[in-house]
Design a protein around this motif. Structure first.
Motif, short mmCIF file in Angstrom:
data_model
loop_
_atom_site.label_atom_id
_atom_site.label_comp_id
_atom_site.label_asym_id
_atom_site.label_seq_id
_atom_site.Cartn_x
_atom_site.Cartn_y
_atom_site.Cartn_z
N GLU A 692 0.82 -1.22 0.00
CA GLU A 692 0.00 0.00 0.00
C GLU A 692 0.85 1.27 0.00
N PRO A 693 1.95 1.32 0.74
CA PRO A 693 2.76 2.55 0.69
C PRO A 693 3.25 2.87 -0.71
N ALA A 694 3.58 1.84 -1.48
CA ALA A 694 4.05 2.13 -2.84
C ALA A 694 2.93 2.69 -3.69
N ALA A 695 1.65 2.11 -3.56
CA ALA A 695 0.51 2.64 -4.33
C ALA A 695 0.20 4.06 -3.94
N SER A 696 0.27 4.35 -2.64
CA SER A 696 0.02 5.73 -2.18
C SER A 696 1.03 6.70 -2.77
N LEU A 697 2.27 6.26 -2.76
CA LEU A 697 3.32 7.12 -3.31
C LEU A 697 3.06 7.38 -4.80
N THR A 698 2.68 6.32 -5.52
CA THR A 698 2.40 6.50 -6.95
C THR A 698 1.23 7.45 -7.17
N ARG A 699 0.17 7.31 -6.31
CA ARG A 699 -0.99 8.18 -6.45
C ARG A 699 -0.60 9.64 -6.25
N TRP A 700 0.19 9.88 -5.22
CA TRP A 700 0.60 11.27 -4.97
C TRP A 700 1.47 11.81 -6.10
N LEU A 701 2.26 10.96 -6.63
CA LEU A 701 3.09 11.41 -7.75
C LEU A 701 2.23 11.78 -8.94
N VAL A 702 1.20 10.99 -9.21
CA VAL A 702 0.30 11.30 -10.33
C VAL A 702 -0.43 12.61 -10.09
N LEU A 703 -0.92 12.79 -8.86
CA LEU A 703 -1.60 14.06 -8.54
C LEU A 703 -0.67 15.25 -8.69
N ALA A 704 0.55 15.06 -8.24
CA ALA A 704 1.49 16.18 -8.34
C ALA A 704 1.74 16.53 -9.80
N VAL A 705 1.91 15.50 -10.63
CA VAL A 705 2.15 15.77 -12.05
C VAL A 705 0.93 16.45 -12.68
N ALA A 706 -0.28 16.01 -12.30
CA ALA A 706 -1.49 16.63 -12.86
C ALA A 706 -1.62 18.08 -12.43
N ALA A 707 -1.32 18.34 -11.17
CA ALA A 707 -1.41 19.73 -10.68
C ALA A 707 -0.43 20.63 -11.40
N VAL A 708 0.73 20.15 -11.54
CA VAL A 708 1.73 20.97 -12.24
C VAL A 708 1.31 21.20 -13.69
N SER A 709 0.75 20.18 -14.32
CA SER A 709 0.30 20.35 -15.70
C SER A 709 -0.83 21.36 -15.80
N CYS A 710 -1.78 21.31 -14.85
CA CYS A 710 -2.88 22.28 -14.87
C CYS A 710 -2.38 23.70 -14.69
N LEU A 711 -1.48 23.86 -13.73
CA LEU A 711 -0.93 25.20 -13.52
C LEU A 711 -0.22 25.70 -14.77
N PHE A 712 0.47 24.83 -15.40
CA PHE A 712 1.19 25.23 -16.59
C PHE A 712 0.22 25.63 -17.72
N VAL A 713 -0.86 24.86 -17.89
CA VAL A 713 -1.86 25.18 -18.92
C VAL A 713 -2.54 26.50 -18.60
N ALA A 714 -2.86 26.72 -17.29
CA ALA A 714 -3.50 27.98 -16.90
C ALA A 714 -2.59 29.16 -17.18
N PHE A 715 -1.36 28.96 -16.89
CA PHE A 715 -0.40 30.04 -17.14
C PHE A 715 -0.33 30.34 -18.64
N LEU A 716 -0.32 29.32 -19.46
CA LEU A 716 -0.29 29.54 -20.90
C LEU A 716 -1.54 30.27 -21.39
N LEU A 717 -2.71 29.88 -20.83
CA LEU A 717 -3.94 30.56 -21.23
C LEU A 717 -3.93 32.03 -20.83
N LEU A 718 -3.47 32.29 -19.61
CA LEU A 718 -3.39 33.68 -19.14
C LEU A 718 -2.44 34.48 -20.02
N LEU A 719 -1.34 33.89 -20.32
CA LEU A 719 -0.37 34.59 -21.16
C LEU A 719 -0.96 34.85 -22.54
#
Length: 940
Positions: A692-719
């Motif tokens: 379970e610790p490995a699955a949790s770590l993977t889940r958090w990594l996926v969320l982190a990547v998604a958040a960073v991607s959203c922020l990046f897309v928002a920044f591009l739209l604003l720009l």
């Protein structure tokens, strides 16, 4: 000038010849001095420096001194003034005895170059010795029967002086019976004799006393005397008589001790006891008395010690024969000694120049010696020689002096020492010989550079060596000796990979041992090429170089590195690798599935790689190429085979010990990518479930990547929005019209693209056919409001805020929109619309497309020109700008703000006037009062 030079050259040659002649004469014994005897110590003898032509500094530098032959030294050379002086007081009579000419020889030896000068000093006699008699009183017995004329030898006086200072005369006191007579012997010595002139009578006078005086001829004259007592005997009439008055004999000097010389005989004519004769030596020197002995009875003379021709070659003895009556007679024995070659030549080494430098020029004097043979004549003539096998030759300097000079070049490396044997042989028969050995050591000169034992050195060194490890030892030898042969080693300058060579290796200066200063890595440095220099200790130093090649030998210190599949987590002794490959289920046997690519940083056998399948889910399904690393199907997949397979490929090198790495491949048997992804997803779920610790770590990594991607897309739209907004503004207000920058949008009202000013500004407009090149210039001092009524001060604001306002708002300017003028409010009947429309909003619609808007703008500008000229060309009624034809008669110019105020149109000479402005000004007040009410009506 040339003639003068030649004359000066001749003078120099003449002077040089004179100097050489003087030197030659000096070298051949021409230094002759004479001094009186008894001179005190330190007395001047002669100026040697002047006579030899040597300067005082040269005497000191060449270490000039009087040679010490082992005998008594009588002279010394004073280097301060170059004078030869007496070392001690000399008594000629002591050192030369009866020799007529007393000469003392000396030799002056100089070095660098070596030479010898011979000289002699004659010791002149002075009258420092009076004549003397051995006895102060002598007794002579004479028979009264002795006939007159008889001679009686007297004891002679001795004067050690020579010449006029020696004994010259005898004198005797007066007597009527005796007179003095003198005889000269064969050696030139005077002998006194007493001559009887009158018969003796014992009864008248029993004894007679005479005084014998000996004198010399010196200045002053010196003399000596003795008393002679004559006793007259009675009876015996006959004295003994010798058979010969003089006996002569010749002896070899080598005659044996005890040998008979001769026998003297004397007879007495008396009878009885008076006829008995006794023999003895009469007044001979004491040294002769030790050499010979006479038998009293027989008169036989024998030798009691060895004869020496060189000391005494002639002996004169007086033999006395005496009878019992006291009468005696005398006879002379003359002994001549014949020289025998009994002396071996004596070699005296005076000076040896050793050690001899090997670069000594030819003709350099190496040794000086003298040869002495005490024999005379041919027995004393000596010949010297040395061996011809040596690089030396013998030269005779003068008399019996010789010197050894170099005849050829010396080489210490070939012969470092010479034992030169000097042989001397005299001319006797048989010849006597002697020899002396000159030990000449050759002094080394630094004329040989060090030579390495090998032309080049090469060695191998395994990598990962310990720091300070011995690599190899270079050795060089130097044929020289001593300090010149002391070899020191050092590295030549060089660089390896940008670092000094001395940081990699070093050489021991004394032994030539080469050490590695650091651990070497074959993968970085495979070979070191360096030079070692060997330098000796001579002055100047000589050196030589040798090339040293150091090959680094590879060791198996690098495990294989897998390049494909990509690296994963490390596990075990090797490295674990992970990858996913797709294999169709309908693959045939031998189909390529994947390829494991690995490299090894080592070289040679250590880098040879082999591949093998270490572990597989289905052992018989896949195989790995031994040398290629290709993963292929060993057979066709079956339906019962699992979809996912894990393969562990072991990559091994051929080093000792062998190093290995592993690569993990995940092979999925699928027909499509969707099936592959499904299998991978299920594999991921299965892998995450137990941990379970490995699955949790993977889940958090996926969320982190998604958040960073959203922020990046928002920044591009604003720009992008900001860029579009800026682009839109640039098109509304071109960049060249800088006067409208900063004007807020609230100051404009858009009616389907037509923008009208809420406030009017005094400005200059330059319009051209191309609107992008139009220029608009504001005049800040001519701003005025063209509306009938102004908004309140609180509600109104400047078009461009002041600096204080900007500062107070933090750099952001917020513009407040002004309230619209009531003149802009239209009634239902006054709203613009299409032609013929009179009802409300439906009939009076404002143009809402781009074409109508552009037509309206052109009509407004044209109407402004007509108003300025007083003529309208747009058609329609007066003051309607021709708009009623399309929008209805209600739309007249009175309902439109006057845009002609302070407008200058280039190319026109008309002056725009505002007739309606007065009207608008009159109705400005009521418009302001009905502002709120009009607004409410509009809302309705």
């Amino acid at each position: 000038m040339c003639a003068a030079g030649r004359r000066w050259g001749r003078r120099q040659r003449a002077l040089l010849g004179a100097v050489l002649l003087a030197a030659w004469q000096a070298a051949w014994g021409q230094l002759r001095y004479s001094v009186p005897e008894e001179m005190p110590k330190g007395s001047f003898v002669g100026d040697v420096a002047k006579d030899l032509g040597l300067h005082l500094p040269a005497l000191k530098d060449r270490d000039a001194h009087v040679f010490d032959s082992g005998r008594t030294r009588y002279f010394f050379l004073d280097l301060q003034n170059g004078h030869l002086s007496m070392m001690e007081q000399v008594d000629r009579e002591e050192i030369c005895a009866a020799v007529a000419k007393c000469v003392l020889n000396f030799e002056i030896l100089v070095k660098r170059p070596m030479n010898i000068y011979k000289g002699e000093v004659e010791i002149l006699d002075i009258n420092d010795n009076p004549p003397s008699f051995p006895e102060k009183r002598n007794v002579l017995e004479i028979s009264e029967n002795t006939a007159p004329g008889a001679r009686f030898p007297l004891e002679r006086a001795h004067d050690p002086d020579i010449g006029v200072n020696s004994l010259q005369n005898y004198e005797c006191s007066e007597s009527s019976y005796f007179t003095l007579d003198m005889k000269t012997g064969g050696d030139g010595v005077k002998y006194p004799e007493l001559l009887l002139v009158k018969s003796l009578d014992r009864e008248q006078q029993a004894d007679h006393n005479l005084i014998l005086t000996a004198t010399d001829n010196g200045n002053p004259v010196k003399s000596g005397s003795t008393t002679v007592q004559i006793i007259v005997l009675d009876g015996n009439d006959n004295a003994p008589e010798f058979t010969q008055s003089v006996y002569k004999v010749t002896l070899r000097e080598d005659v044996a001790v005890g040998s008979r010389v001769l026998q003297v005989t004397a007879t007495d004519r008396d009878e009885g006891p008076n006829a008995e004769v006794k023999y003895s030596f009469f007044q001979i020197p004491e040294k002769f008395d030790k050499t010979f002995k006479i038998d009293q009875e027989s008169g036989e003379i024998v030798i009691t010690e060895n004869l020496n021709f060189e000391e005494h070659e002639f002996y004169e003895l007086v033999v006395q024969a005496r009878d019992a009556g006291g009468l005696s007679s005398h006879s002379k024995v003359l002994i001549k000694v014949v020289d025998v070659n009994n002396y071996v030549p004596e070699i005296v080494i005076m000076s040896v120049f050793t050690p001899v430098p090997e670069d000594t020029p030819l003709g350099t004097v190496i040794a000086i010696f003298s040869v002495q043979d005490r024999d005379s004549g041919a027995n004393g003539e000596v010949q010297c020689s040395i061996s011809d096998s040596h690089p030396f030759r013998l030269e005779k300097s003068f008399d019996n002096y010789y010197r050894v000079v170099t005849a050829s070049e010396l080489d210490r490396e070939q012969v470092w020492e010479y034992n030169v044997t000097v042989r001397a042989a005299d001319g006797g028969s048989p010849s006597l010989q002697s020899s002396a050995v000159l030990a000449l050591r050759v002094l080394d000169v630094n004329d040989n550079a060090p030579v390495f034992l090998e032309e080049r050195y090469s060695t191998r060194l395994a990598e990962n060596n310990a720091a300070g490890a011995l690599v190899l030892t270079v050795r060089a030898t130097d044929a020289d000796w001593g300090q010149n042969a002391r070899v020191r080693y050092r590295l030549a300058e060089g660089r390896v990979r940008g670092a000094p060579l001395s940081s990699y290796v070093s050489v021991q200066a004394e032994t030539g041992a080469l050490y590695a200063l650091r651990s070497l890595d074959y993968e970085q440095v495979r070979e070191l090429q360096l030079w070692v220099r060997a330098e000796d200790g001579g002055a100047p130093a000589l050196s030589s170089n040798v090339s040293v090649r150091l090959l680094i030998v590879d060791e198996n210190d690098n495990a294989p590195q897998v390049l494909y599949p990509p690296a994963g987590a490390a596990a075990g002794s090797g490295a674990a690798w992970s990858g996913v490959e797709l294999a169709p289920r309908r693959s045939e046997a031998g189909a390529l599935v994947a390829k494991v690519v690995a490299v090894d940083a080592d070289a040679g056998q250590n880098a040879w790689l082999s591949y093998e399948l270490a572990k597989a889910t289905e052992p018989g399904l896949f195989r790995v190429g031994l040398h290629s690393g290709e993963v292929r199907t060993a057979r066709s997949p079956l339906a019962r085979d699992a979809a996912r397979h894990s393969l562990v490929v072991l990559v091994r090198d051929h080093g000792r010990p062998a190093l290995s790495a592993t690569a993990t491949l995940s092979v999925v048997l699928a027909e499509s990518v969707a099936e592959l992804l499904a299998e991978l997803g299920s594999a991921a779920d299965e892998a995450a479930a137990p941990g379970e610790p490995a699955a949790s770590l993977t889940r958090w990594l996926v969320l982190a990547v998604a958040a960073v991607s959203c922020l990046f897309v928002a920044f591009l739209l604003l720009l992008l929005a900001l860029r579009l907004r800026r682009w839109h503004r640039q098109h509304l207000l071109p960049a060249d019209s800088g006067a409208l920058r900063g004007v807020p949008v609230s100051h404009f009202v858009g009616i389907d693209g037509v923008r009208a000013f809420l406030q009017s500004y005094s400005h200059d407009v330059s319009l051209t056919a191309d609107s992008r090149k139009s220029q608009l210039r504001f005049s800040a001092a001519s701003c005025c409001d063209t509306l009938p009524a102004r908004p309140s001060d609180e509600a109104s604001s400047d078009l461009v805020p002041s600096g204080d306002q900007v500062a107070e708002s933090g750099g952001q300017v917020a513009f407040q929109q002004a309230q619209p003028n009531t003149d802009w409010r239209f009634s239902q009947t006054q709203r613009p619309g299409t032609s013929g429309s009179q009802n409300g909003e439906e009939a009076g619609a404002w143009p809402n497309n781009q074409f109508d808007t552009e037509v309206l703008q052109a009509m407004i500008l044209a109407s402004a020109n007509e108003g300025a000229d007083g003529n309208s060309t747009l058609g329609g009624g007066n003051g309607t700008m021709g708009l009623s034809a399309r929008y209805g008669p209600q739309f007249t110019l009175q309902h439109v703000p006057d845009y002609r105020q302070n407008v200058y149109i280039p190319g026109s000479n008309a002056t725009l006037t505002n007739a309606a402005g007065k009207r608008d000004a009159k109705s400005a007040a009521p418009a302001g009062g009905n502002k709120k009410k009009s607004g409410k009506k509009e809302k309705k």
